[in-house]
Structures are given as structure tokens and as C-alpha cells.
Enzyme design. Sequence first.
Site, PDB file in Angstrom:
ATOM      1  N   SER A 104      35.123   8.953 -42.850  1.00  0.00           N
ATOM      2  CA  SER A 104      35.131   8.052 -44.271  1.00  0.00           C
ATOM      3  C   SER A 104      35.563   8.742 -45.386  1.00  0.00           C
ATOM      4  O   SER A 104      36.371   9.230 -45.419  1.00  0.00           O
ATOM      5  CB  SER A 104      33.404   7.495 -44.177  1.00  0.00           C
ATOM      6  OG  SER A 104      33.349   6.513 -45.091  1.00  0.00           O
ATOM      7  N   ASP A 154      36.210  -3.361 -39.943  1.00  0.00           N
ATOM      8  CA  ASP A 154      35.865  -2.540 -41.017  1.00  0.00           C
ATOM      9  C   ASP A 154      35.628  -3.105 -42.370  1.00  0.00           C
ATOM     10  O   ASP A 154      36.932  -3.301 -42.925  1.00  0.00           O
ATOM     11  CB  ASP A 154      36.559  -1.234 -40.875  1.00  0.00           C
ATOM     12  CG  ASP A 154      35.878  -0.168 -41.526  1.00  0.00           C
ATOM     13  OD1 ASP A 154      34.973  -0.364 -42.446  1.00  0.00           O
ATOM     14  OD2 ASP A 154      35.928   1.169 -41.159  1.00  0.00           O
ATOM     15  N   HIS A 185      32.546  -0.201 -39.487  1.00  0.00           N
ATOM     16  CA  HIS A 185      32.834   1.174 -40.139  1.00  0.00           C
ATOM     17  C   HIS A 185      31.969   2.255 -39.279  1.00  0.00           C
ATOM     18  O   HIS A 185      32.296   3.554 -39.494  1.00  0.00           O
ATOM     19  CB  HIS A 185      32.363   1.269 -41.472  1.00  0.00           C
ATOM     20  CG  HIS A 185      32.880   2.453 -42.439  1.00  0.00           C
ATOM     21  ND1 HIS A 185      34.047   2.485 -42.453  1.00  0.00           N
ATOM     22  CD2 HIS A 185      31.966   3.428 -42.899  1.00  0.00           C
ATOM     23  CE1 HIS A 185      34.376   3.710 -43.395  1.00  0.00           C
ATOM     24  NE2 HIS A 185      33.107   4.282 -43.577  1.00  0.00           N
TER      25      HIS A 185
END
Length: 210
Positions: A104, A154, A185
Site C-alpha cells: 500500500s 480493490d 486491498h
Amino acid sequence: MSANSYTYKRLPGKPGGPLLFAFHGTGGDENQLLSLGRDLLPEATVISPRGDVSEFGAARFFRRTGEGVYDMDDLARATAKMTRFVAAHVEAERPSAVLGIGYSNGANILASAFFARPGLFDATVLMHPLIPFEPDVGGNLAGRRILITAGRRDPICPPDLTNRLAPHLRAGGGDVTLEWHEGGHEVRPSEIEAAKRFLAATRTEEATHA
């Protein structure tokens, strides 16, 4: 000193072996990917920095003004600082290979550092990166291996941006592998296995050229 410009943890590995940098996601810290790094590449020395920006108490590597909207000036600051940090540790460790893994926000700073100085990393694992801009790559990507893992649903890192990133890196000469799962995610076991295979292949390639 650049090597100490971030709070970080270091897990020593085989002297002269690979050096693996691990970059956490928003709200994580230097512990988030540390054990994963050790599991993925047991002989590597793992260095995991903590982001130096606080977003309502959540650690990040650079500022943003909204979901998916980056403060580009702060990203430039963070990228320059991170490349110096990585380079200082590479100089100190003198490893056989320099690798990176990020999730991320950690994938985003890793990608940005890689774009700025492709020669710093031999291979990178970008887990759910979000690059909402056209990357300006500061060199040839030939010989650089990149694994991108992503979720088809996501909500934070839209699949269309992932699909745009991969061919852009291939066009620059990068050896890009794309690993999808059907979720969002979250990091799934299939991603971990893909990263393990990817890093094992990097280790094999390193031994071949030794």
C-alpha cells in the site's frame, strides 16, 4: 546521517547476502513486514523503516490531501530522503543483491524511490501500489525485476491504474510480473506465495551470475 534518517529495525542475515528493504502500509510501523521479510528470504538482512509522516496518528511515508490524492511536493521530499536512506545502507552492507517489498503506502514509496533511481534495486515487490500519475523513471529498467500484486476489487487501488502501471514499466525495459486475486486491498496467501517464488527466482539468478 542518511542511514539513520528514519526510525527502523534491522534483522541481520547472512553476511554479504541479499539486503531486503520492507515498507509498511498506512498505520503500520517498522514491525509490520519485518517477519514477512524474514519468512520470504531467510538469508537476507531485512531493514524496515517507519514512515515519518503522521496522518491522524497513522504513520505514512508521505502526505496526501485526500484518498488517492498525493501531496506531490511531499512525495518528492520523501523520495529523495528514502533513496539516500537506502543508498547509505547498501553502502554499509555491501550486499549481493538489493531487494524491496512494500504494501500500500509502502509500495508507493518503494515505487517512487525505484522510479527515481532504478539502479538502487535489483528487484521489487509492490503489493497493492497506487500510482495515480505518469511515472517519470530516472533511468533504464533493463535487468530490473518487478512483481506487482493486486486485488481485482480493490477500492483503494483501482485495477485500471494497476493495469496502466505494468505496461509502462515494461516499456521502460522492466521485467514485470502481475499477480491478481479476486478480493480487495487485503494481502492474501496467493500474494505471499507469489512473492516467495519471485524472490527465490531472484536468488537463483543472483547465484547464476556470481
